[in-house]
Design a protein around this motif. Structure first.
Motif, mmCIF file in Angstrom:
data_model
loop_
_atom_site.group_PDB
_atom_site.id
_atom_site.type_symbol
_atom_site.label_atom_id
_atom_site.label_comp_id
_atom_site.label_asym_id
_atom_site.label_seq_id
_atom_site.Cartn_x
_atom_site.Cartn_y
_atom_site.Cartn_z
ATOM 1 N N LEU A 1 0.829 -1.198 0.000
ATOM 2 C CA LEU A 1 0.000 0.000 0.000
ATOM 3 C C LEU A 1 0.869 1.256 0.000
ATOM 4 O O LEU A 1 0.639 2.191 -0.781
ATOM 5 C CB LEU A 1 -0.916 -0.014 1.231
ATOM 6 C CG LEU A 1 -2.020 1.043 1.302
ATOM 7 C CD1 LEU A 1 -2.933 0.966 0.093
ATOM 8 C CD2 LEU A 1 -2.833 0.865 2.591
ATOM 9 N N MET A 2 1.900 1.275 0.834
ATOM 10 C CA MET A 2 2.789 2.434 0.880
ATOM 11 C C MET A 2 3.625 2.549 -0.392
ATOM 12 O O MET A 2 3.986 3.650 -0.822
ATOM 13 C CB MET A 2 3.700 2.352 2.102
ATOM 14 C CG MET A 2 2.969 2.558 3.413
ATOM 15 S SD MET A 2 4.058 2.465 4.859
ATOM 16 C CE MET A 2 5.067 3.922 4.625
ATOM 17 N N ALA A 3 3.929 1.383 -0.996
ATOM 18 C CA ALA A 3 4.740 1.396 -2.215
ATOM 19 C C ALA A 3 3.997 1.992 -3.411
ATOM 20 O O ALA A 3 4.596 2.221 -4.462
ATOM 21 C CB ALA A 3 5.205 -0.016 -2.551
ATOM 22 N N LEU A 4 2.704 2.263 -3.237
ATOM 23 C CA LEU A 4 1.962 2.943 -4.297
ATOM 24 C C LEU A 4 2.379 4.411 -4.411
ATOM 25 O O LEU A 4 2.201 5.023 -5.465
ATOM 26 C CB LEU A 4 0.452 2.860 -4.021
ATOM 27 C CG LEU A 4 -0.198 1.472 -4.075
ATOM 28 C CD1 LEU A 4 -1.652 1.571 -3.628
ATOM 29 C CD2 LEU A 4 -0.101 0.877 -5.472
ATOM 30 N N VAL A 5 2.925 4.970 -3.324
ATOM 31 C CA VAL A 5 3.227 6.406 -3.313
ATOM 32 C C VAL A 5 4.708 6.716 -3.106
ATOM 33 O O VAL A 5 5.139 7.844 -3.328
ATOM 34 C CB VAL A 5 2.379 7.131 -2.241
ATOM 35 C CG1 VAL A 5 0.923 7.203 -2.664
ATOM 36 C CG2 VAL A 5 2.497 6.440 -0.885
ATOM 37 N N VAL A 6 5.496 5.739 -2.630
ATOM 38 C CA VAL A 6 6.949 5.902 -2.529
ATOM 39 C C VAL A 6 7.597 4.604 -2.995
ATOM 40 O O VAL A 6 6.916 3.594 -3.164
ATOM 41 C CB VAL A 6 7.412 6.228 -1.080
ATOM 42 C CG1 VAL A 6 6.906 7.591 -0.650
ATOM 43 C CG2 VAL A 6 6.969 5.144 -0.116
ATOM 44 N N SER A 7 8.898 4.608 -3.188
ATOM 45 C CA SER A 7 9.577 3.393 -3.638
ATOM 46 C C SER A 7 9.495 2.319 -2.555
ATOM 47 O O SER A 7 9.408 2.635 -1.359
ATOM 48 C CB SER A 7 11.039 3.688 -3.946
ATOM 49 O OG SER A 7 11.762 3.893 -2.747
ATOM 50 N N PRO A 8 9.502 1.036 -2.938
ATOM 51 C CA PRO A 8 9.458 -0.041 -1.937
ATOM 52 C C PRO A 8 10.580 0.049 -0.912
ATOM 53 O O PRO A 8 10.375 -0.245 0.268
ATOM 54 C CB PRO A 8 9.577 -1.310 -2.791
ATOM 55 C CG PRO A 8 9.039 -0.917 -4.128
ATOM 56 C CD PRO A 8 9.453 0.515 -4.317
ATOM 57 N N VAL A 9 11.767 0.455 -1.344
ATOM 58 C CA VAL A 9 12.905 0.563 -0.427
ATOM 59 C C VAL A 9 12.655 1.654 0.608
ATOM 60 O O VAL A 9 12.884 1.464 1.808
ATOM 61 C CB VAL A 9 14.207 0.843 -1.207
ATOM 62 C CG1 VAL A 9 15.352 1.126 -0.243
ATOM 63 C CG2 VAL A 9 14.550 -0.325 -2.112
ATOM 64 N N GLN A 10 12.145 2.805 0.156
ATOM 65 C CA GLN A 10 11.856 3.885 1.094
ATOM 66 C C GLN A 10 10.700 3.498 2.011
ATOM 67 O O GLN A 10 10.705 3.815 3.206
ATOM 68 C CB GLN A 10 11.522 5.181 0.350
ATOM 69 C CG GLN A 10 11.349 6.376 1.294
ATOM 70 C CD GLN A 10 11.114 7.686 0.569
ATOM 71 O OE1 GLN A 10 10.800 7.698 -0.619
ATOM 72 N NE2 GLN A 10 11.260 8.796 1.271
ATOM 73 N N ALA A 11 9.710 2.810 1.471
ATOM 74 C CA ALA A 11 8.583 2.355 2.290
ATOM 75 C C ALA A 11 9.073 1.439 3.408
ATOM 76 O O ALA A 11 8.631 1.544 4.561
ATOM 77 C CB ALA A 11 7.556 1.635 1.423
ATOM 78 N N ALA A 12 9.996 0.542 3.085
ATOM 79 C CA ALA A 12 10.536 -0.371 4.089
ATOM 80 C C ALA A 12 11.326 0.385 5.146
ATOM 81 O O ALA A 12 11.252 0.071 6.345
ATOM 82 C CB ALA A 12 11.418 -1.415 3.420
ATOM 83 N N ALA A 13 12.086 1.393 4.732
ATOM 84 C CA ALA A 13 12.886 2.178 5.670
ATOM 85 C C ALA A 13 12.000 2.988 6.614
ATOM 86 O O ALA A 13 12.298 3.124 7.801
ATOM 87 C CB ALA A 13 13.824 3.101 4.910
ATOM 88 N N ILE A 14 10.897 3.537 6.109
ATOM 89 C CA ILE A 14 9.960 4.287 6.948
ATOM 90 C C ILE A 14 9.227 3.347 7.888
ATOM 91 O O ILE A 14 8.953 3.669 9.049
ATOM 92 C CB ILE A 14 8.953 5.061 6.066
ATOM 93 C CG1 ILE A 14 9.676 6.170 5.286
ATOM 94 C CG2 ILE A 14 7.822 5.651 6.908
ATOM 95 C CD1 ILE A 14 8.812 6.827 4.222
ATOM 96 N N THR A 15 8.953 2.143 7.408
ATOM 97 C CA THR A 15 8.163 1.179 8.169
ATOM 98 C C THR A 15 8.911 0.624 9.373
ATOM 99 O O THR A 15 8.306 0.417 10.437
ATOM 100 C CB THR A 15 7.741 0.014 7.245
ATOM 101 O OG1 THR A 15 6.891 0.515 6.214
ATOM 102 C CG2 THR A 15 7.012 -1.061 8.018
ATOM 103 N N LEU A 16 10.211 0.365 9.247
ATOM 104 C CA LEU A 16 10.935 -0.307 10.327
ATOM 105 C C LEU A 16 10.884 0.459 11.658
ATOM 106 O O LEU A 16 10.584 -0.152 12.692
ATOM 107 C CB LEU A 16 12.383 -0.578 9.906
ATOM 108 C CG LEU A 16 13.212 -1.403 10.900
ATOM 109 C CD1 LEU A 16 12.517 -2.721 11.223
ATOM 110 C CD2 LEU A 16 14.618 -1.662 10.347
#
Length: 252
Positions: A35-50
């Motif tokens: 869901l977050m990867a729809l608006v930012v890159s998957p790598v950035q989404a993972a970094a924000i998520t951790l």
């Protein structure tokens, strides 16, 4: 800090799902990163998520601090550390799409088989925590968590046949993944993902993270043990289907 309203339109529901998952509804969190990867890159989404996951871990660990299985956590953690290390070293060589596809197929097969047996009155006897399987599934949990953020299904495949009490099952997962998330911090630091923008964005989402985790804890405690396991089987099938869809789509 990200200021785009479109990002928060996706991030708030994503963090809410993560919180409900941390509270006990295992599997829902798997929908957050896509869901977050729809608006930012998957790598950035993972970094924000951790960092958000680590904050949510504080809530879930506190809520289930008296109800977790030490033997299971110990065995799984040994394997998970080795799996995270392998994932970090092999990240460039391993296809996360193939990992997602494999984990998805295994998850669906496991959940369907267990549901058929239980609904048919042929429920297998509960298994016990043992060293070989515990370390193996811990390794798979750590590896898939590092490579494809899919550590939940392997954990469930190992622990669910033990038929632990509801709160012990949830608490064991809460303690294990709290430790796993901290172990993943150095690799993320090495990869340079904890930028000021990502950390500030994560901080803005902390209130949603904490509130949704408490909501998950309160809701799961209203569900009986038998219905809880049925719900987790259903979620495992849905998550497995999502992993198959993502993995097969990327490979094709």
């Amino acid at each position: 800090m990200i200021l785009d309203p479109l990002f928060y339109a996706a991030a708030v529901p994503a963090v809410t799902l993560m919180g409900l998952a941390k509270g006990g509804f295992s599997g829902l969190g798997m929908l957050s990163l896509p869901l977050m990867a729809l608006v930012v890159s998957p790598v950035q989404a993972a970094a924000i998520t951790l960092p958000i996951l680590i904050v949510q871990d504080v809530v879930s660990v506190w809520a289930y601090r008296y109800t977790w299985d030490r033997r299971n956590v110990g065995l799984l953690l040994i394997g998970a550390i080795l799996g995270i290390l392998a994932g970090y070293l092999l990240a460039a060589q391993v296809s996360d799409a193939a990992i997602k596809l494999a984990v998805g197929v295994i998850s669906i097969a496991f959940a369907v088989r267990r549901m058929v047996l239980e609904w048919g009155g042929r429920e297998p006897k509960p298994t016990a925590a043992d060293v070989p399987r515990g370390i193996f599934w811990g390794w798979v949990t750590g590896f898939t968590s590092m490579i494809a953020h899919a550590g939940g299904p392997p954990f469930q495949i190992y622990v669910m046949p033990q038929r632990l009490p509801r709160d012990v099952f949830v608490g064991t997962g809460a303690i294990l993944f709290a430790l796993v998330n901290w172990i993943k911090v150095p690799p993320y630091l090495a990869l340079g993902q904890f930028t000021a923008e990502n950390m500030a964005t994560a901080g803005a989402l902390f209130p949603v993270a904490i509130a949704s985790t408490w909501a998950g804890v309160l809701l799961v405690r209203r569900v009986s043990g038998q219905h809880f396991y049925t719900a987790v089987y259903g979620l495992l099938i849905l998550v497995g289907g999502k992993l198959v869809y993502d993995g097969a789509g990327a490979l094709l």
